[in-house]
Design a protein around this motif. Structure first.
Motif, PDB file in Angstrom:
ATOM      1  N   ASN A  62       0.865  -1.472  -0.751  1.00 26.18           N
ATOM      2  CA  ASN A  62       0.408   0.033   0.203  1.00 26.18           C
ATOM      3  C   ASN A  62       0.972   1.248  -0.137  1.00 26.18           C
ATOM      4  O   ASN A  62       2.107   1.110   0.163  1.00 26.18           O
ATOM      5  CB  ASN A  62      -1.232  -0.462   1.077  1.00 26.18           C
ATOM      6  CG  ASN A  62      -0.396  -0.080   2.827  1.00 26.18           C
ATOM      7  OD1 ASN A  62       1.325   0.439   2.854  1.00 26.18           O
ATOM      8  ND2 ASN A  62      -1.436  -0.461   3.453  1.00 26.18           N
ATOM      9  N   LEU A  63       0.056   2.755  -0.420  1.00 27.84           N
ATOM     10  CA  LEU A  63       1.243   3.556  -0.302  1.00 27.84           C
ATOM     11  C   LEU A  63       1.771   4.131   0.642  1.00 27.84           C
ATOM     12  O   LEU A  63       2.938   4.619   0.633  1.00 27.84           O
ATOM     13  CB  LEU A  63       0.126   4.607  -1.146  1.00 27.84           C
ATOM     14  CG  LEU A  63       0.539   6.036  -1.483  1.00 27.84           C
ATOM     15  CD1 LEU A  63       0.510   5.827  -2.794  1.00 27.84           C
ATOM     16  CD2 LEU A  63      -0.662   7.368  -1.057  1.00 27.84           C
ATOM     17  N   THR A  64       1.251   3.716   2.097  1.00 32.17           N
ATOM     18  CA  THR A  64       1.757   4.314   3.505  1.00 32.17           C
ATOM     19  C   THR A  64       3.158   3.442   3.537  1.00 32.17           C
ATOM     20  O   THR A  64       3.918   3.345   4.359  1.00 32.17           O
ATOM     21  CB  THR A  64       0.611   3.712   4.563  1.00 32.17           C
ATOM     22  OG1 THR A  64      -0.303   4.746   4.752  1.00 32.17           O
ATOM     23  CG2 THR A  64       1.264   4.062   6.207  1.00 32.17           C
ATOM     24  N   SER A  65       3.029   2.047   2.863  1.00 31.67           N
ATOM     25  CA  SER A  65       4.082   1.031   3.882  1.00 31.67           C
ATOM     26  C   SER A  65       5.684   1.621   2.214  1.00 31.67           C
ATOM     27  O   SER A  65       5.971   1.862   2.803  1.00 31.67           O
ATOM     28  CB  SER A  65       3.787  -0.275   3.582  1.00 31.67           C
ATOM     29  OG  SER A  65       3.794  -0.620   2.130  1.00 31.67           O
ATOM     30  N   ASP A  95      -7.375  -0.660  -1.828  1.00 31.56           N
ATOM     31  CA  ASP A  95      -7.493  -1.803  -1.912  1.00 31.56           C
ATOM     32  C   ASP A  95      -8.538  -2.586  -1.309  1.00 31.56           C
ATOM     33  O   ASP A  95      -9.396  -2.101  -0.700  1.00 31.56           O
ATOM     34  CB  ASP A  95      -6.657  -1.435  -0.475  1.00 31.56           C
ATOM     35  CG  ASP A  95      -6.182  -2.638   0.158  1.00 31.56           C
ATOM     36  OD1 ASP A  95      -6.946  -3.338   0.059  1.00 31.56           O
ATOM     37  OD2 ASP A  95      -5.580  -1.867   1.452  1.00 31.56           O
ATOM     38  N   PRO A  96      -9.113  -3.494  -2.464  1.00 32.96           N
ATOM     39  CA  PRO A  96     -10.182  -4.099  -2.251  1.00 32.96           C
ATOM     40  C   PRO A  96     -10.598  -4.318  -0.701  1.00 32.96           C
ATOM     41  O   PRO A  96     -11.683  -4.252  -0.310  1.00 32.96           O
ATOM     42  CB  PRO A  96      -9.938  -5.054  -2.641  1.00 32.96           C
ATOM     43  CG  PRO A  96      -8.635  -5.564  -2.893  1.00 32.96           C
ATOM     44  CD  PRO A  96      -7.665  -4.170  -2.219  1.00 32.96           C
ATOM     45  N   LYS A  97      -9.982  -4.346   0.408  1.00 36.71           N
ATOM     46  CA  LYS A  97     -10.169  -4.377   1.920  1.00 36.71           C
ATOM     47  C   LYS A  97      -9.968  -3.549   2.309  1.00 36.71           C
ATOM     48  O   LYS A  97     -10.794  -3.521   3.395  1.00 36.71           O
ATOM     49  CB  LYS A  97      -8.894  -4.955   2.779  1.00 36.71           C
ATOM     50  CG  LYS A  97      -8.650  -6.254   1.699  1.00 36.71           C
ATOM     51  CD  LYS A  97      -7.268  -7.204   2.580  1.00 36.71           C
ATOM     52  CE  LYS A  97      -6.627  -8.214   2.546  1.00 36.71           C
ATOM     53  NZ  LYS A  97      -5.586  -8.052   2.651  1.00 36.71           N
ATOM     54  N   ASP A  98      -9.849  -2.183   1.751  1.00 38.81           N
ATOM     55  CA  ASP A  98     -10.352  -1.048   2.368  1.00 38.81           C
ATOM     56  C   ASP A  98     -10.274   0.423   1.112  1.00 38.81           C
ATOM     57  O   ASP A  98      -9.430   0.543   0.979  1.00 38.81           O
ATOM     58  CB  ASP A  98      -9.154  -0.393   3.212  1.00 38.81           C
ATOM     59  CG  ASP A  98      -9.267   0.505   4.054  1.00 38.81           C
ATOM     60  OD1 ASP A  98     -10.020   1.556   3.738  1.00 38.81           O
ATOM     61  OD2 ASP A  98      -8.345   1.482   5.045  1.00 38.81           O
ATOM     62  N   ARG A  99     -10.934   0.350   0.805  1.00 38.05           N
ATOM     63  CA  ARG A  99     -11.179   1.339  -0.883  1.00 38.05           C
ATOM     64  C   ARG A  99     -10.936   2.419  -0.838  1.00 38.05           C
ATOM     65  O   ARG A  99     -10.622   2.732  -2.022  1.00 38.05           O
ATOM     66  CB  ARG A  99     -13.161   1.541  -1.075  1.00 38.05           C
ATOM     67  CG  ARG A  99     -13.719   0.555  -1.212  1.00 38.05           C
ATOM     68  CD  ARG A  99     -12.830  -0.398  -2.442  1.00 38.05           C
ATOM     69  NE  ARG A  99     -13.444  -0.004  -3.926  1.00 38.05           N
ATOM     70  CZ  ARG A  99     -13.054  -0.437  -4.759  1.00 38.05           C
ATOM     71  NH1 ARG A  99     -11.911  -1.897  -4.824  1.00 38.05           N
ATOM     72  NH2 ARG A  99     -12.766   0.290  -5.823  1.00 38.05           N
ATOM     73  N   ARG A 102      -4.448   2.657  -1.454  1.00 41.51           N
ATOM     74  CA  ARG A 102      -4.389   2.618  -2.867  1.00 41.51           C
ATOM     75  C   ARG A 102      -3.259   1.384  -2.565  1.00 41.51           C
ATOM     76  O   ARG A 102      -2.315   1.857  -1.700  1.00 41.51           O
ATOM     77  CB  ARG A 102      -4.150   3.783  -3.446  1.00 41.51           C
ATOM     78  CG  ARG A 102      -4.970   4.592  -3.530  1.00 41.51           C
ATOM     79  CD  ARG A 102      -5.558   4.843  -4.322  1.00 41.51           C
ATOM     80  NE  ARG A 102      -6.708   5.652  -4.266  1.00 41.51           N
ATOM     81  CZ  ARG A 102      -7.264   4.952  -4.004  1.00 41.51           C
ATOM     82  NH1 ARG A 102      -8.210   3.891  -3.678  1.00 41.51           N
ATOM     83  NH2 ARG A 102      -8.327   6.228  -4.174  1.00 41.51           N
ATOM     84  N   LEU A 103      -3.188   0.835  -3.757  1.00 44.61           N
ATOM     85  CA  LEU A 103      -2.434  -0.601  -3.690  1.00 44.61           C
ATOM     86  C   LEU A 103      -1.390  -0.073  -4.548  1.00 44.61           C
ATOM     87  O   LEU A 103      -1.795   0.490  -6.320  1.00 44.61           O
ATOM     88  CB  LEU A 103      -3.054  -2.365  -3.961  1.00 44.61           C
ATOM     89  CG  LEU A 103      -3.369  -2.713  -2.783  1.00 44.61           C
ATOM     90  CD1 LEU A 103      -3.888  -3.976  -2.632  1.00 44.61           C
ATOM     91  CD2 LEU A 103      -2.888  -2.369  -1.729  1.00 44.61           C
TER      92      LEU A 103
END
Length: 148
Positions: A62-65, A95-99, A102-103
């Protein structure tokens, strides 16, 4: 009339010779120029190479990582992704788990560019070993990681 503020030139020399931040900034600029020059034939900057390499994972991060890994804020990372996304090297999806999240995915073209640039990076990195021994390079990288 007030006395003008003055800092002795000796203080300037002391800061130049002892400031860790200045030394790291100067070294970072020199390294960035060296890697930018090496990667230019692949139409990449050293920052873009590092960003693409950070996406070379089995599971899209994800964007944060990625921002954390690259020591960037999310806004700066988002701006850095735009040209790579326009070139089709990176895909940014919800991200399908948290719209809201972002992936980031390295596209097949992104992987191809990265694989062509990797030998150039390896060669440039090897040139540093002409200046720093592998032990010095390892220690320097380890010392820098302590600051993060």
């Amino acid at each position: 009339m007030s006395k003008p503020i003055s800092i002795p030139y000796e203080t300037t020399i002391h800061v130049r010779d002892h400031c860790m931040c200045l030394a790291v900034q100067r070294a970072a600029r020199a390294l960035a120029r060296m890697f930018d020059d090496a990667l230019r034939p692949h139409d990449l900057t050293n920052g873009q190479f590092s960003l693409l390499m950070s996406l070379n994972r089995p599971v899209p991060p994800n964007l944060t990582s990625v921002a954390s890994l690259l020591a960037m804020d999310r806004t700066t990372l988002t701006a850095a992704l735009k040209p790579l996304e326009r070139r089709g090297l990176v895909s940014v999806t919800a991200d399908p788990k948290d719209r809201r999240g972002r992936l980031l995915t390295l596209t097949p073209e992104g992987l191809a560019v990265l694989s062509r640039a990797l030998p150039v990076w390896t060669k440039a990195h090897g040139e540093l070993e002409q200046v720093l021994t592998p032990g010095e390079m390892s220690r320097l990288c380890g010392d820098m990681r302590k600051i993060l």
